[in-house]
Motif scaffolding. Structure first.
Motif, mmCIF file in Angstrom:
data_model
loop_
_atom_site.group_PDB
_atom_site.id
_atom_site.type_symbol
_atom_site.label_atom_id
_atom_site.label_comp_id
_atom_site.label_asym_id
_atom_site.label_seq_id
_atom_site.Cartn_x
_atom_site.Cartn_y
_atom_site.Cartn_z
ATOM 1 N N CYS A 376 5.366 -6.058 -0.094
ATOM 2 C CA CYS A 376 5.958 -5.924 -1.420
ATOM 3 C C CYS A 376 6.142 -7.253 -2.144
ATOM 4 O O CYS A 376 6.069 -7.301 -3.370
ATOM 5 N N ASN A 377 6.384 -8.329 -1.398
ATOM 6 C CA ASN A 377 6.840 -9.579 -2.017
ATOM 7 C C ASN A 377 5.853 -10.723 -1.865
ATOM 8 O O ASN A 377 6.242 -11.885 -1.918
ATOM 9 N N ARG A 378 4.568 -10.438 -1.671
ATOM 10 C CA ARG A 378 3.586 -11.501 -1.488
ATOM 11 C C ARG A 378 2.617 -11.556 -2.659
ATOM 12 O O ARG A 378 2.302 -10.541 -3.277
ATOM 13 N N SER A 379 2.110 -12.767 -2.940
ATOM 14 C CA SER A 379 1.119 -12.983 -3.993
ATOM 15 C C SER A 379 -0.130 -13.604 -3.380
ATOM 16 O O SER A 379 -0.225 -13.752 -2.160
ATOM 17 N N ARG A 380 -1.081 -13.961 -4.229
ATOM 18 C CA ARG A 380 -2.329 -14.592 -3.794
ATOM 19 C C ARG A 380 -3.069 -13.725 -2.764
ATOM 20 O O ARG A 380 -3.765 -14.223 -1.892
ATOM 21 N N ALA A 381 -2.934 -12.419 -2.861
ATOM 22 C CA ALA A 381 -3.611 -11.459 -1.978
ATOM 23 C C ALA A 381 -3.213 -11.616 -0.520
ATOM 24 O O ALA A 381 -3.892 -11.088 0.362
ATOM 25 N N ALA A 382 -2.129 -12.340 -0.246
ATOM 26 C CA ALA A 382 -1.673 -12.489 1.132
ATOM 27 C C ALA A 382 -1.174 -11.149 1.655
ATOM 28 O O ALA A 382 -0.329 -10.509 1.042
ATOM 29 N N GLY A 383 -1.709 -10.725 2.788
ATOM 30 C CA GLY A 383 -1.295 -9.470 3.391
ATOM 31 C C GLY A 383 -1.949 -8.237 2.815
ATOM 32 O O GLY A 383 -1.627 -7.123 3.230
ATOM 33 N N VAL A 384 -2.864 -8.387 1.856
ATOM 34 C CA VAL A 384 -3.554 -7.228 1.286
ATOM 35 C C VAL A 384 -4.671 -6.801 2.230
ATOM 36 O O VAL A 384 -5.576 -7.580 2.535
ATOM 37 N N ILE A 385 -4.607 -5.576 2.693
ATOM 38 C CA ILE A 385 -5.590 -5.047 3.655
ATOM 39 C C ILE A 385 -6.134 -3.730 3.119
ATOM 40 O O ILE A 385 -5.358 -2.835 2.751
ATOM 41 N N VAL A 386 -7.453 -3.624 3.057
ATOM 42 C CA VAL A 386 -8.108 -2.392 2.624
ATOM 43 C C VAL A 386 -8.665 -1.704 3.871
ATOM 44 O O VAL A 386 -9.440 -2.306 4.618
ATOM 45 N N ALA A 387 -8.271 -0.467 4.090
ATOM 46 C CA ALA A 387 -8.662 0.236 5.317
ATOM 47 C C ALA A 387 -9.245 1.603 4.989
ATOM 48 O O ALA A 387 -8.651 2.351 4.204
ATOM 49 N N PRO A 388 -10.384 1.954 5.583
ATOM 50 C CA PRO A 388 -10.874 3.331 5.481
ATOM 51 C C PRO A 388 -9.880 4.269 6.154
ATOM 52 O O PRO A 388 -9.169 3.878 7.096
ATOM 53 N N LEU A 389 -9.834 5.493 5.693
ATOM 54 C CA LEU A 389 -8.846 6.421 6.213
ATOM 55 C C LEU A 389 -8.997 6.640 7.714
ATOM 56 O O LEU A 389 -7.996 6.756 8.434
ATOM 57 N N ASP A 390 -10.247 6.652 8.211
ATOM 58 C CA ASP A 390 -10.440 6.910 9.641
ATOM 59 C C ASP A 390 -10.046 5.730 10.525
ATOM 60 O O ASP A 390 -9.984 5.852 11.742
ATOM 61 N N GLU A 391 -9.779 4.543 9.929
ATOM 62 C CA GLU A 391 -9.343 3.393 10.700
ATOM 63 C C GLU A 391 -7.882 3.039 10.430
ATOM 64 O O GLU A 391 -7.361 2.060 10.967
ATOM 65 N N LEU A 392 -7.218 3.829 9.592
ATOM 66 C CA LEU A 392 -5.883 3.470 9.118
ATOM 67 C C LEU A 392 -4.874 3.366 10.259
ATOM 68 O O LEU A 392 -4.079 2.417 10.307
ATOM 69 N N ASP A 393 -4.881 4.304 11.182
ATOM 70 C CA ASP A 393 -3.902 4.285 12.270
ATOM 71 C C ASP A 393 -4.026 3.017 13.110
ATOM 72 O O ASP A 393 -3.025 2.375 13.448
ATOM 73 N N GLU A 394 -5.248 2.638 13.435
ATOM 74 C CA GLU A 394 -5.474 1.434 14.238
ATOM 75 C C GLU A 394 -4.997 0.187 13.498
ATOM 76 O O GLU A 394 -4.357 -0.704 14.089
ATOM 77 N N VAL A 395 -5.290 0.109 12.195
ATOM 78 C CA VAL A 395 -4.864 -1.044 11.402
ATOM 79 C C VAL A 395 -3.341 -1.118 11.331
ATOM 80 O O VAL A 395 -2.739 -2.188 11.494
ATOM 81 N N LEU A 396 -2.697 0.001 11.092
ATOM 82 C CA LEU A 396 -1.237 0.020 10.994
ATOM 83 C C LEU A 396 -0.584 -0.473 12.278
ATOM 84 O O LEU A 396 0.401 -1.225 12.253
ATOM 85 N N GLU A 397 -1.110 -0.061 13.407
ATOM 86 C CA GLU A 397 -0.529 -0.493 14.677
ATOM 87 C C GLU A 397 -0.656 -1.994 14.859
ATOM 88 O O GLU A 397 0.274 -2.661 15.338
ATOM 89 N N GLU A 398 -1.790 -2.557 14.449
ATOM 90 C CA GLU A 398 -1.995 -4.004 14.627
ATOM 91 C C GLU A 398 -1.073 -4.830 13.744
ATOM 92 O O GLU A 398 -0.578 -5.880 14.153
ATOM 93 N N ILE A 399 -0.849 -4.380 12.525
ATOM 94 C CA ILE A 399 -0.070 -5.213 11.601
ATOM 95 C C ILE A 399 1.430 -4.961 11.706
ATOM 96 O O ILE A 399 2.235 -5.825 11.328
ATOM 97 N N LEU A 400 1.827 -3.789 12.188
ATOM 98 C CA LEU A 400 3.248 -3.467 12.255
ATOM 99 C C LEU A 400 3.882 -3.758 13.611
ATOM 100 O O LEU A 400 5.105 -3.786 13.727
ATOM 101 N N VAL A 401 3.064 -3.972 14.627
ATOM 102 C CA VAL A 401 3.585 -4.278 15.961
ATOM 103 C C VAL A 401 3.254 -5.724 16.289
ATOM 104 O O VAL A 401 2.101 -6.074 16.568
ATOM 105 N N SER A 402 4.242 -6.596 16.228
ATOM 106 C CA SER A 402 4.031 -8.015 16.504
ATOM 107 C C SER A 402 4.084 -8.264 18.004
ATOM 108 O O SER A 402 4.528 -7.404 18.772
ATOM 109 N N PRO A 403 3.630 -9.437 18.471
ATOM 110 C CA PRO A 403 3.709 -9.749 19.910
ATOM 111 C C PRO A 403 5.126 -9.574 20.438
ATOM 112 O O PRO A 403 6.095 -10.017 19.789
ATOM 113 N N PRO A 404 5.298 -8.939 21.599
ATOM 114 C CA PRO A 404 6.659 -8.668 22.116
ATOM 115 C C PRO A 404 7.451 -9.924 22.406
ATOM 116 O O PRO A 404 8.675 -9.920 22.326
ATOM 117 N N LYS A 405 6.774 -11.011 22.768
ATOM 118 C CA LYS A 405 7.463 -12.270 23.061
ATOM 119 C C LYS A 405 6.955 -13.327 22.077
ATOM 120 O O LYS A 405 6.088 -14.141 22.379
#
Length: 851
Positions: A376-405
């Protein structure tokens, strides 16, 4: 023309209708923006009919068995056809309620049955080939013609691939009144039309039923003005007049207009879509920190030459709105401008197995659709990701789950990578976008429907460009003063006046500064989805936008900008009520509005309110993000105070923020700033390096790492990190200054060796000259920059040594970077550092040489 008694009586009738237009205008103005815009075509016809009659032109008053026939020339399926299909021509007889037949004439139009949705008005769609089969017109209309696409000489038109009006059609219009609507007024055009003499039936007149409802402050408005001529020859003359938007002239400094805010809109435009669906505003931005490269450079120049910025708490609200994609979308929606923003849905930054399916459902996505994910709060296209619908779940998991440590993850990344500005991946790649998501402190994200633009041709390739347009917001009372009056001195040094009083949308005027295409990295044939979608002007460059196209876009935007930025600043109660289903947004925005305040008591009250809201959040609603942000805000509040121990106190808040979110790049940076202010340069380097590892596009850590390295006398590192910053942020005079200082010190080291009796090899002598030259160039560039000129003291200070360099030793100190960061505090070393030896590799490490 001699007016008969019958015509005179008819004229009185039309004049009586004309007197009623103001009342009808108020009805039209009360329509929602989309309806007002869509109905402007048919209601413009109704107004044209009345004006022709009021000017003495005999106008047929339609009967059931003998309707008024109006030909609409140069029509297309995407404009008039789409409007007719949705019933928007029903009001062509809005004023006199007489029987009316609208005939849409064009080339290869689709036949659309059932257009006649009004009681008195019917619509017929006919191609030019069948024009002899329809009733002859009582008058004709041409809506907002684009000379680049509408030709009046068949030969030229067909050769250029434009939509030509055939000669046999024009022949049927001899002696017939023809009304032309425009979306902006040109004084030069009005003067030229006067030369038509008796063939000019109606001078250029404001239409009260335009998309702006006749707002006198509107520079652009769909069907905003009309004029009328008689016959095809006069029409051809009118269409060949210069219709380019006139570029405003520069103003003397003491006559420049006070700008409340200047910003940008990034949008998509697709001419293949229906007229009401062509423009999609992706985001807004602050013009002060936006880039205007290539074809966009004129926007910044025009701003500087005609306007002067003014500062107030109201303006700070403008900056906050322009920086938040969720808030922008919601305010557009509330103002009735949902039709010019992409479909959007917002979610907590919490991954679960059903999230992709929920996004597809909320956005009504089909199997082959794509979705755009944004912070919501980024400019210069930082964090903008375009995903096909069939790959959306995989992309969401990668960007929303950070390294545990995260602490371990950061430790594993080498400091050397950051020092030389290399992160092990290319700028803009998915790995970088993923880190933007991990590092961000906003508790929610948005998913948008994918939008495209009309292909832009450059160097034989087609690009899906993003258009950037610049604008200035002004108070209408300031515009009405005229440019020949100076701002009232009582308004404050920047024309501020009662600057804290909320400005309502109807009090604001917008001036458009121009627009240009920003092109993505790859053309439309690329297999790399993000590279062919997300704009990257520095890679593929820019392209100009036609004047007529800009006029269409400005008119389509209407008063959306005024509605977006006008009105009161939302209170905690308003935010909590509006976002009761998304309380994490209410808490986050409350803290953001608090941080934009300069009144500490109000800031503390809003931060307390935000904390109360955050305490009620479950973990799944992004509680740790919100808590981290609020703690950081408290740290900023302390750092802004005048207390002697302000950085010690601020540090404790930043440490609390980091406990809530170990990957918070902003907090890591501010911990680095606290360490820098407290004299712990090593800690500052550690924190800021981690901040850059998580957010490689964050300018402030680059700049202040330069400060830390200079204080630690690590001059090569200062050069490397400053060069890395300039690679991403060319307009960073602080980095030019740091390179100049570091190069100067390295040159002094070589000079000290020579004066100490050492025999300098040729390569080292050459390096010495290069360092001297570079120091001079970089310091001069920094000094001549706009920021450098603002901050330099009266008179120049001369360094005692070396004699070949003259700069301000205090130049560019205390430069603002992202609000808090400063390059100040660096104590200039001016004497040769004889205790240091020049590293033997310095030549090739800095300049690629081998000694």
């Amino acid at each position: 023309m001699r007016v008969t008694e019958e015509n005179e009586n008819g004229r009185e009738y039309w004049e009586s209708l004309w007197e009623l237009c103001e009342g009808y205008r108020e009805l039209h103005a009360a329509e929602p923006p989309l309806e007002r815009r869509a109905l402007s075509w048919s209601r413009c016809i109704a107004f044209a009919q009345v004006m022709l009659g009021a000017c003495g032109e005999p106008v047929h008053r339609g009967q059931a068995d003998d309707p008024l026939v109006i030909w609409v020339l140069g029509t297309s399926d995407e404009v008039e056809g789409a409007l007719a299909a949705n019933g928007y021509f029903r009001d062509a007889s809005w004023l006199d309620r007489a029987a009316t037949q609208i005939v849409l004439l064009g080339t290869s139009l689709q036949q659309m049955p059932g257009h006649g949705s009004g009681e008195a008005c019917s619509v017929q769609v006919t191609s030019y080939d069948n024009v002899k089969d329809v009733s002859p017109p009582h008058f004709a209309m041409v809506f907002m013609p684009d000379r680049d696409h509408l030709a009046f000489e068949p030969g030229d038109g067909l050769q250029a691939g434009r939509s030509a009006i055939p000669r046999e059609v024009l022949a049927l219009l001899v002696g017939v009144p023809i009304v032309v609507s425009t979306c902006f007024k040109l004084p030069a055009r009005e003067r030229s039309l006067e030369s038509l003499g008796s063939l000019l039936l109606l001078r250029e007149t404001t239409c009260p039923f335009s998309s702006s409802a006749g707002d006198p402050h509107a520079q652009f408005s769909e069907n905003g003005w009309i004029f009328a001529v008689r016959g095809p020859d006069a029409l051809d003359f009118a269409m060949n007049l210069d219709s380019q938007i006139q570029k405003p002239l520069p103003l003397p400094e003491d006559q420049r207009l006070p700008a409340l805010f200047w910003g940008i809109l990034d949008l998509k435009y697709d001419s293949s879509k229906p007229i009401l669906e062509r423009v999609r505003v992706l985001e807004t931005g602050d013009g002060r920190i936006s880039k205007f490269s290539g074809d966009g450079a004129a926007i910044q120049e025009l701003m500087k030459s005609r306007y002067m910025p003014k500062e107030s708490s109201v303006v700070r609200k403008f900056h906050l709105i322009s920086a938040d994609k969720k808030l922008t979308h919601d305010l557009m929606d509330l103002a009735g401008y949902t039709h010019i923003v992409p479909g959007q849905a917002c979610y907590p930054r919490h991954y679960h197995a059903d999230l992709a399916e929920q996004i597809a459902l909320d956005l009504e996505l089909q199997e082959d659709d794509k979705v755009v994910l944004k912070l919501c709060n980024r400019s210069r296209a930082a964090g903008v990701i375009v995903a096909p619908l069939d790959e959306l779940d995989e992309v969401l998991e990668e960007i929303l789950v950070s390294p545990p440590k995260m602490e371990v993850w950061l430790d594993e990344r080498t400091q050397q990578q950051v020092q030389v500005g290399q992160f092990g991946f290319t700028w803009g790649c998915f790995e970088e976008q993923k880190r933007h998501w991990w590092a961000n402190e906003c508790p929610c994200f948005v998913a948008e429907r994918w939008c495209t633009s009309t292909p832009v041709l450059k160097e034989g390739k087609l690009f899906d460009g993003t258009m950037r347009v610049g604008f200035v917001l002004l108070h209408k009372k300031e515009v009405s003063k005229g440019v020949d009056q100076k701002p009232n001195s009582a308004d404050g040094p920047n024309g501020g006046g009662a600057s804290d009083v909320p400005i309502q949308p109807e009090e604001l005027a917008v001036h458009w500064l121009g627009g240009y295409w920003k092109l993505p990295k790859q053309d439309m044939g690329s297999t790399e989805l993000r590279d062919r979608v997300v704009s990257a002007a520095r890679t593929s460059g820019t392209a100009p936008v036609r004047s007529s196209l800009l006029a269409e876009i400005y008119a389509a935007l209407g008063d959306s900008v005024q509605q977006l930025f006008g009105g009161v600043e939302p209170s905690t109660k308003m935010l909590a009520e509006h976002y009761k289903q998304q309380p994490e947004i209410a808490a986050y925005l409350t803290a953001r509005f608090a941080l934009s305040n300069r009144e500490q008591s109000r800031m503390k009250k809003m931060l307390y309110d935000a904390q109360v809201l955050a305490n009620k959040l479950p973990e799944a609603r992004g509680k740790h993000f919100t808590e981290s942000f609020i703690a950081r805000c408290y740290g900023v509040l302390e750092a802004r105070s005048d207390a002697k121990d302000r950085w010690d106190t601020a540090k404790r808040h930043f440490q609390k923020s980091l406990k809530h979110l170990q990957s918070n790049a902003n907090t890591l940076y501010l911990l680095g700033m606290a360490a820098l202010e407290l004299g712990k340069c090593g800690d500052a380097v550690s924190f800021m390096s981690r901040s850059l590892l998580l957010d490689p596009d964050f300018r402030a850590p680059y700049v202040n790492l330069g400060v830390a390295y200079l204080r630690m006398k690590l001059f090569e590192e200062a050069i490397h990190i400053s060069e890395a910053c300039l690679d991403r942020h060319p307009s960073s005079p602080q980095c030019q200054y740091h390179i100049g200082v570091a190069a100067c010190q390295l040159a002094l080291l070589i000079e000290a060796r020579g004066k100490g009796g050492a025999e300098l090899p040729l390569a080292e002598k050459m390096l010495y000259e290069h360092l001297r030259r570079r120091a001079t160039e970089c310091l001069s560039t920094a000094q001549s920059s706009e920021e450098g000129q603002k901050r330099k003291p009266q008179g120049n200070l001369r360094l005692p040594e070396p004699p070949w360099l003259e700069v301000d030793s205090l130049m560019l100190q205390a430069m603002a970077v992202d609000g808090l960061s400063r390059t100040g505090g660096y104590r200039q070393e001016t004497q040769p550092l004889r205790e240091f030896r020049l590293p033997p590799t310095v030549g090739w490490r800095i300049f690629g040489w081998r000694t």
